[in-house]
Design a protein around this motif. Structure first.
Motif, PDB file in Angstrom:
ATOM      1  N   ASP A  60       0.833  -1.215   0.000  1.00 36.99           N
ATOM      2  CA  ASP A  60       0.000   0.000   0.000  1.00 36.99           C
ATOM      3  C   ASP A  60       0.865   1.263   0.000  1.00 36.99           C
ATOM      4  OD1 ASP A  60      -2.155  -1.630   0.002  1.00 36.99           O
ATOM      5  OD2 ASP A  60      -2.612  -1.390   2.137  1.00 36.99           O
ATOM      6  N   ARG A  61       1.945   1.225   0.743  1.00 38.97           N
ATOM      7  CA  ARG A  61       2.845   2.387   0.787  1.00 38.97           C
ATOM      8  C   ARG A  61       3.558   2.559  -0.549  1.00 38.97           C
ATOM      9  NH1 ARG A  61       5.217   1.549   6.976  1.00 38.97           N
ATOM     10  NH2 ARG A  61       3.136   1.495   7.922  1.00 38.97           N
ATOM     11  N   LEU A  62       3.910   1.448  -1.150  1.00 37.10           N
ATOM     12  CA  LEU A  62       4.549   1.509  -2.465  1.00 37.10           C
ATOM     13  C   LEU A  62       3.589   2.108  -3.483  1.00 37.10           C
ATOM     14  CD1 LEU A  62       6.829   0.756  -4.449  1.00 37.10           C
ATOM     15  CD2 LEU A  62       5.809  -1.520  -4.613  1.00 37.10           C
ATOM     16  N   ARG A  63       2.346   1.644  -3.449  1.00 36.42           N
ATOM     17  CA  ARG A  63       1.352   2.157  -4.399  1.00 36.42           C
ATOM     18  C   ARG A  63       1.179   3.669  -4.250  1.00 36.42           C
ATOM     19  NH1 ARG A  63      -2.958  -0.339  -6.880  1.00 36.42           N
ATOM     20  NH2 ARG A  63      -2.999  -2.112  -5.466  1.00 36.42           N
ATOM     21  N   ALA A  64       1.110   4.126  -2.988  1.00 34.83           N
ATOM     22  CA  ALA A  64       0.908   5.561  -2.751  1.00 34.83           C
ATOM     23  C   ALA A  64       2.061   6.383  -3.337  1.00 34.83           C
ATOM     24  CB  ALA A  64       0.774   5.818  -1.242  1.00 34.83           C
ATOM     25  N   LEU A  65       3.278   5.918  -3.155  1.00 33.78           N
ATOM     26  CA  LEU A  65       4.439   6.643  -3.711  1.00 33.78           C
ATOM     27  C   LEU A  65       4.400   6.662  -5.231  1.00 33.78           C
ATOM     28  CD1 LEU A  65       7.283   5.245  -1.423  1.00 33.78           C
ATOM     29  CD2 LEU A  65       6.608   7.641  -1.600  1.00 33.78           C
ATOM     30  N   LEU A  66       4.027   5.520  -5.816  1.00 36.51           N
ATOM     31  CA  LEU A  66       3.983   5.442  -7.281  1.00 36.51           C
ATOM     32  C   LEU A  66       2.855   6.318  -7.823  1.00 36.51           C
ATOM     33  CD1 LEU A  66       4.694   1.622  -7.705  1.00 36.51           C
ATOM     34  CD2 LEU A  66       6.216   3.498  -8.353  1.00 36.51           C
TER      35      LEU A  66
END
Ligand code: SF4
Length: 276
Positions: free
Chosen positions: A137-143
């Motif tokens: 989820d954190r990766l998705r938000a950054l992307l």
């Protein structure tokens, strides 16, 4: 207002190995929720060496732009600190074009990771993320916020619960890593998958399974920008009981068995070899 802190593991002012083709400042964030038996940065798995975000940001900006660091330690070692910093500035100034976040697991500190990438953007640096993929989820938000230009995703074993539990010491990680992989493939961020190979794991059959999965995902997500799968030769840690690393010949054999669906790079001492 509460001071924003970052649990900093260290800063490498100039690296050409973390992001091949770029010269990067590498920021190591301390802390990782996993416990891989061959952890390459075991001293960064836990502990607290928190620093003010503002100080860390000032140091990074100074390394990139070659400016004087405003905040100085007022200790008897201050001259030594100045010399060290001057050396860092001199060595990194003309070259740095990227910032890489590494760890530990950098996304364990979601707020500082986000801010560091924002800082990199303001310094006009490309941004890279080295991650285990355990925080999809954190990766998705950054992307989604366009803050990451390249992801280096560690895949430690076949993405099955039993294999991943053995490789990381925890249950339930495989599904998270799979989700991170799908997010990267779906959004089309440039992606390098890295797998470190030790004598007892992952088995050759697992490496072939990982490559097969990557091949399937490439078909499923036409926007994907998977660049390569890197097979890294695992080395014994200093001070540990040694083992004989998996030979380059064995890694080449595995690369051959993977076929042509995924570009495979082998990193093994003493040289690099590309499968064609
Ligand atoms: S994910 Fe990386 S930092 Fe965390 S325990 Fe595994 S090897 Fe170490």
């Amino acid at each position: 207002m509460k001071e924003i802190m970052v649990n900093l593991g260290g800063v490498v002012p100039l690296s050409t190995v973390d992001w091949p083709g770029r010269t990067a400042v590498v920021v190591f964030l301390r802390g990782c929720p996993l416990r891989c038996p061959h952890c390459h940065n075991i001293e960064l798995q836990s502990g607290d060496s928190s620093a003010k975000f503002h100080s860390v940001a000032t140091k990074i900006a100074s390394l990139v732009k070659g400016e004087r660091i405003v905040a100085r330690a007022s200790s008897q070692n201050s001259q030594q600190i100045d010399l060290d910093e001057a050396t860092e500035r001199a060595s990194s100034k003309p070259f740095v074009d990227a910032l890489v976040l590494s760890g530990g697991e950098p996304l364990m500190q979601a707020g500082p990771a986000y801010r560091l990438f924002r800082l990199a953007r303001s310094l006009q640096l490309c941004t890279g993320l080295e991650t285990s993929g355990c925080y999809p989820d954190r990766l998705r938000a950054l992307l989604e916020d366009g803050l990451v230009d390249k992801v280096f995703l560690d895949i430690k074993a076949a993405l099955q619960d039993h294999s991943y539990e053995r490789a990381t010491g925890f249950v339930g990680v495989a599904a998270r890593v799979k989700e991170s992989l799908r997010i990267c493939m779906e959004c089309g961020v440039p992606l390098e998958v890295r797998t470190t190979v030790f004598p007892e794991m992952p088995a050759a059959s697992e490496l072939i399974e990982i490559a097969g999965m990557l091949s399937e995902l490439k078909k499923e997500f036409s926007k994907n920008r998977l660049e390569r799968m890197v097979l890294q030769q695992g080395q014994p840690r200093k001070g540990d009981l040694g083992f004989e690393p998996v030979s380059r010949a064995v890694l080449q054999e595995v690369a051959g068995a993977i076929g042509d669906h995924v570009l495979v790079q082998i990193k093994a001492r003493p040289n690099l070899a590309w499968k064609t």
